[in-house]
Structures are given as C-alpha cells and as structure tokens.
Scaffold this motif. Structure first.
Motif, PDB file in Angstrom:
ATOM      1  N   PRO A  97      44.035  41.233  22.153  1.00  0.00           N
ATOM      2  CA  PRO A  97      43.395  42.379  22.810  1.00  0.00           C
ATOM      3  C   PRO A  97      43.437  42.297  24.331  1.00  0.00           C
ATOM      4  O   PRO A  97      43.643  43.317  25.007  1.00  0.00           O
ATOM      5  CB  PRO A  97      41.950  42.308  22.298  1.00  0.00           C
ATOM      6  CG  PRO A  97      42.066  41.668  20.960  1.00  0.00           C
ATOM      7  CD  PRO A  97      43.151  40.636  21.136  1.00  0.00           C
ATOM      8  N   MET A  98      43.288  41.096  24.888  1.00  0.00           N
ATOM      9  CA  MET A  98      43.324  40.984  26.345  1.00  0.00           C
ATOM     10  C   MET A  98      44.737  41.175  26.885  1.00  0.00           C
ATOM     11  O   MET A  98      44.925  41.759  27.956  1.00  0.00           O
ATOM     12  CB  MET A  98      42.743  39.649  26.804  1.00  0.00           C
ATOM     13  CG  MET A  98      42.726  39.525  28.329  1.00  0.00           C
ATOM     14  SD  MET A  98      41.529  38.349  28.963  1.00  0.00           S
ATOM     15  CE  MET A  98      39.988  39.238  28.750  1.00  0.00           C
ATOM     16  N   LYS A  99      45.729  40.703  26.157  1.00  0.00           N
ATOM     17  CA  LYS A  99      47.110  40.953  26.581  1.00  0.00           C
ATOM     18  C   LYS A  99      47.373  42.452  26.691  1.00  0.00           C
ATOM     19  O   LYS A  99      47.995  42.925  27.644  1.00  0.00           O
ATOM     20  CB  LYS A  99      48.085  40.315  25.594  1.00  0.00           C
ATOM     21  CG  LYS A  99      48.226  38.812  25.703  1.00  0.00           C
ATOM     22  CD  LYS A  99      49.241  38.292  24.694  1.00  0.00           C
ATOM     23  CE  LYS A  99      49.448  36.808  24.801  1.00  0.00           C
ATOM     24  NZ  LYS A  99      50.407  36.300  23.791  1.00  0.00           N
ATOM     25  N   ALA A 102      45.436  43.824  29.712  1.00  0.00           N
ATOM     26  CA  ALA A 102      46.044  43.379  30.968  1.00  0.00           C
ATOM     27  C   ALA A 102      47.331  44.152  31.256  1.00  0.00           C
ATOM     28  O   ALA A 102      47.633  44.463  32.419  1.00  0.00           O
ATOM     29  CB  ALA A 102      46.326  41.881  30.907  1.00  0.00           C
ATOM     30  N   GLU A 103      48.073  44.466  30.220  1.00  0.00           N
ATOM     31  CA  GLU A 103      49.301  45.244  30.412  1.00  0.00           C
ATOM     32  C   GLU A 103      48.977  46.682  30.805  1.00  0.00           C
ATOM     33  O   GLU A 103      49.663  47.283  31.654  1.00  0.00           O
ATOM     34  CB  GLU A 103      50.126  45.229  29.130  1.00  0.00           C
ATOM     35  CG  GLU A 103      51.450  45.972  29.257  1.00  0.00           C
ATOM     36  CD  GLU A 103      52.283  45.903  28.000  1.00  0.00           C
ATOM     37  OE1 GLU A 103      53.387  46.494  28.001  1.00  0.00           O
ATOM     38  OE2 GLU A 103      51.850  45.271  27.014  1.00  0.00           O
ATOM     39  N   ALA A 104      47.926  47.232  30.219  1.00  0.00           N
ATOM     40  CA  ALA A 104      47.544  48.608  30.518  1.00  0.00           C
ATOM     41  C   ALA A 104      46.949  48.761  31.916  1.00  0.00           C
ATOM     42  O   ALA A 104      47.061  49.822  32.537  1.00  0.00           O
ATOM     43  CB  ALA A 104      46.550  49.106  29.470  1.00  0.00           C
ATOM     44  N   PHE A 105      46.319  47.680  32.426  1.00  0.00           N
ATOM     45  CA  PHE A 105      45.671  47.706  33.741  1.00  0.00           C
ATOM     46  C   PHE A 105      46.178  46.525  34.577  1.00  0.00           C
ATOM     47  O   PHE A 105      45.451  45.551  34.795  1.00  0.00           O
ATOM     48  CB  PHE A 105      44.152  47.646  33.595  1.00  0.00           C
ATOM     49  CG  PHE A 105      43.542  48.876  33.008  1.00  0.00           C
ATOM     50  CD1 PHE A 105      43.064  49.905  33.818  1.00  0.00           C
ATOM     51  CD2 PHE A 105      43.450  49.029  31.628  1.00  0.00           C
ATOM     52  CE1 PHE A 105      42.499  51.047  33.275  1.00  0.00           C
ATOM     53  CE2 PHE A 105      42.894  50.165  31.073  1.00  0.00           C
ATOM     54  CZ  PHE A 105      42.419  51.188  31.892  1.00  0.00           C
ATOM     55  N   PRO A 106      47.418  46.576  35.074  1.00  0.00           N
ATOM     56  CA  PRO A 106      48.013  45.429  35.779  1.00  0.00           C
ATOM     57  C   PRO A 106      47.328  45.065  37.090  1.00  0.00           C
ATOM     58  O   PRO A 106      47.460  43.940  37.557  1.00  0.00           O
ATOM     59  CB  PRO A 106      49.455  45.884  36.018  1.00  0.00           C
ATOM     60  CG  PRO A 106      49.409  47.372  35.954  1.00  0.00           C
ATOM     61  CD  PRO A 106      48.364  47.704  34.940  1.00  0.00           C
ATOM     62  N   ALA A 107      46.560  45.998  37.665  1.00  0.00           N
ATOM     63  CA  ALA A 107      45.858  45.698  38.917  1.00  0.00           C
ATOM     64  C   ALA A 107      44.463  45.128  38.681  1.00  0.00           C
ATOM     65  O   ALA A 107      43.819  44.655  39.625  1.00  0.00           O
ATOM     66  CB  ALA A 107      45.758  46.961  39.776  1.00  0.00           C
ATOM     67  N   PRO A 122      50.106  38.010  34.058  1.00  0.00           N
ATOM     68  CA  PRO A 122      50.030  37.716  35.494  1.00  0.00           C
ATOM     69  C   PRO A 122      48.670  38.015  36.113  1.00  0.00           C
ATOM     70  O   PRO A 122      48.364  37.484  37.182  1.00  0.00           O
ATOM     71  CB  PRO A 122      51.115  38.626  36.094  1.00  0.00           C
ATOM     72  CG  PRO A 122      52.056  38.899  34.975  1.00  0.00           C
ATOM     73  CD  PRO A 122      51.202  38.949  33.753  1.00  0.00           C
ATOM     74  N   ASN A 123      47.865  38.848  35.479  1.00  0.00           N
ATOM     75  CA  ASN A 123      46.549  39.195  36.026  1.00  0.00           C
ATOM     76  C   ASN A 123      45.390  38.608  35.219  1.00  0.00           C
ATOM     77  O   ASN A 123      44.257  39.056  35.341  1.00  0.00           O
ATOM     78  CB  ASN A 123      46.398  40.718  36.121  1.00  0.00           C
ATOM     79  CG  ASN A 123      46.677  41.438  34.810  1.00  0.00           C
ATOM     80  OD1 ASN A 123      47.438  40.959  33.983  1.00  0.00           O
ATOM     81  ND2 ASN A 123      46.072  42.606  34.625  1.00  0.00           N
ATOM     82  N   VAL A 124      45.691  37.578  34.422  1.00  0.00           N
ATOM     83  CA  VAL A 124      44.652  36.937  33.609  1.00  0.00           C
ATOM     84  C   VAL A 124      44.500  35.467  34.002  1.00  0.00           C
ATOM     85  O   VAL A 124      45.464  34.696  33.960  1.00  0.00           O
ATOM     86  CB  VAL A 124      44.961  37.029  32.100  1.00  0.00           C
ATOM     87  CG1 VAL A 124      43.884  36.300  31.297  1.00  0.00           C
ATOM     88  CG2 VAL A 124      45.065  38.483  31.655  1.00  0.00           C
TER      89      VAL A 124
END
Length: 345
Positions: A97-99, A102-107, A122-124
């Motif tokens: 779920p976090m992947k 994180a993909e949906a909200f890269p910022a 990259p953002n986790v």
C-alpha cells in the motif's frame, strides 16, 4: 499549537481541523498498523515516539486507525492528499500500500517502520528495528530459565516478518542450550486474545513453560495463559512486564518510538532521506530485553551475565544473528556461528 486527534478512519479527517495547526509546524499523519492504539505494543510505542517529538519539536500529528488491512492503501493515499509534511506508516502489511501511495504522490515524504531490507521508493524513509537481535536475547533468557527444557512461540500470523522473530528466538535459545526444545505456533490473528490464550495453553500442555508472544493484542491471551498456569510469558514491542508482574519473564522491546522520533526529526531538520532502510539493532539501541521491578529476580544473575556477554558479541560482530528475510532459501544452516535451521523455516 499542539494538534492531536485520533480518528477511526481517514475519512474523519477534515480540512478545517488540519487548518488549525500553525503554519510553522511540521504536520505528521500516523496510519496505524493492525490493532490500532491501545495494543500496549507496537502502535502504542510509535505513538509514544510521536508524543515525544511533539514535546521536543514544533510538531503536530494526527492518528489514523484503518478498520482493516484492506484500508491501508486508501488511508495512506487520502492522507497524502491532505498536505501533511510526513505520512508515517508501519508493518510489513503496509509495504505494498505504501509503494502505491508513494508512486501516486512522488513529492510527499513518507516513512515506514518495521519492513524488510529493500528500500520501498525514492520518497520513503524506511526504518527497521532488528527484532531478530532482540528475539535472540529473550531466546537466551528463555532457554536458560526453563525448567522443563521446552519453550514456545506464539506468532500472530504465519508471515516472513514474524518468522524473523522466531528465528532469532530459536537461534539464541539453541546457541546457549542446544538441547532445548522450541515449539512454534501461529494463531492467525493480531487482534484475538482468546486465540492467543488457546494457543499458549496448548503449548503449556506440551511442556512449554515459557512462551514468547509476537502477536500484538493476541499476545494478551498468551500472558493470561501464563498467569493461569504458573508459567512465564515473554512480551513484545513495548515493555509488557507490568501487565503481569512476576509472570512476564521479560519483554523484547522494539524501540520503534525512537525510530518514529528519528524519522520525524529528519523532516524537521531537513535531513530526510528517501530511498533508504535504516536498521537499528542492539548496537544502535533499537532493541532490548526489558528489565525492571516487575521482573526483578525472575532471571538469574548467571543468566543475565551470559545475556550481557552474548549482546557484546553481537555488537562486536562475533555473533551474527540470522535475519529470516535475508536467508538463502536453500541453506540448511543459519547465523554465525552456524546452527541448523528450524524445520519449516
């Protein structure tokens, strides 16, 4: 301004409530693992870390408690849409779920506690308490304290991260007492104390006089079984010694409060680093066997000395406790020094 709000589902969050936070604050959303707050274990420990961050830094947070594992992804995604500075999650069940979030909200900055060894995105910012090292320590205590020569383990679910605890426990027990018998059971739930008691009683009926509960709320039943049978339980994640003084031999504390605090601090001070999984073991103070007035005298001085010696060897690298998730599936042995792997693991 401090902001603390516990909600049953993310839908209960409102823009107006979020707008009450001062603009200068670092705003955090904590999406709990299964069991939610009040588990006297994993989620409560993370919550303590967030409360400490709130006291020490200009931080506010909300707690989001999904009703089920199937709600994890929607909770994370909707939290990311609320412009939090950090969305913090936890447990192996939240990896996929976090992947997706994180993909949906890269910022968006995300943090996750209690995962595997591979970075998620990259953002986790991933943080792992080396529960296998902490389990190693309580396995030593159990093997050297047992009067029957049989000890047990009750896991919440038969999944890799729980096998990580079991293998560490088994390794510690067998390293100091090769002849000890280690029984392994899985209740199928992290939220069923009645099942925990049933499984623990079955272990006691098979001569196990010390049972390690790695099952969140289900573990309360393991402790209850120990009280009713005059045996010992071992707590997990938080210090659970006080839940049944004289009955809980020790607790394998995962200092996920420290991990949560460190992730929040990295956002506050600008050092946040995505795409990493940092590990916190005995050396880093990420795990420990809890000792306090509630279990004073339950573990002999000789055993405590051996535990200290073995801990020093782990810290120096002389002993390498096996991490189940990283084991070669074809290998018949594990750890340094190597011992035979438990059957079925």
């Amino acid at each position: 301004m401090n902001l603390f709000k516990t909600v049953a589902v993310l839908a209960a969050l409102s823009v107006s409530a979020l707008g009450t936070a001062a603009l200068s604050e670092t705003r955090v959303a904590f999406v709990t693992a299964e069991g939610g707050l009040g588990d006297q274990s994993f989620n409560d420990m993370i919550h303590e870390g967030l409360k400490r961050a709130e006291a020490d830094m200009d931080v506010s947070f909300v707690v989001i408690q999904p009703r089920a594992v199937s709600d994890f992804q929607s909770s994370l995604i909707r939290a990311a849409g609320q412009n939090f500075d950090l969305v913090l999650g936890a447990t192996f069940d939240m990896i996929d779920p976090m992947k997706a979030a994180a993909e949906a909200f890269p910022a968006q900055k995300f943090g996750i506690i209690d995962v595997g060894s591979e970075p998620l995105a990259p953002n986790v910012f991933g943080a792992v308490a080396k529960d296998w090292e902490g389990s190693f320590m309580v396995g030593i205590a159990a093997a050297l304290t047992s009067k029957t020569g049989t000890i047990g383990f009750v896991g919440g679910k038969d999944i890799p991260v729980i096998h990580r605890f079991f293998n560490g426990y088994y390794y510690g027990a067998k390293l100091v007492k090769p002849e000890v018998n280690v029984l392994e059971r899985y209740s199928g739930s992290f939220t069923d104390p009645a099942a925990g008691k049933e499984y623990a009683l079955a272990l006691v009926n098979n001569a196990s006089d010390i049972n390690y509960a790695v099952a969140s709320l289900t573990g309360a039943g393991v402790i209850d079984a120990a009280k009713s049978t005059g045996t010992f339980a071992i707590g997990v994640d938080a210090n659970q010694n006080g839940l049944a003084p004289g009955t809980v031999l020790t607790s394998m504390m995962k200092r996920v409060d420290n991990l949560a605090y460190d992730i929040v601090k990295s956002v506050v001070d600008g050092s946040f680093e995505g795409g990493v999984n940092k590990q916190y073991g005995l050396k880093e103070g990420g795990v420990e066997a809890a000792m306090d007035v509630n279990n004073a005298g339950l573990i002999s001085a000789e055993t405590l000395k051996i535990m200290d010696e073995m801990k020093a060897k782990v810290i120096s690298g002389e002993i390498v406790v096996p991490n189940y998730i990283e084991l070669d599936t074809a290998a018949n042995q594990m750890g340094t020094p190597a011992i035979d792997r438990p059957q079925g693991n």
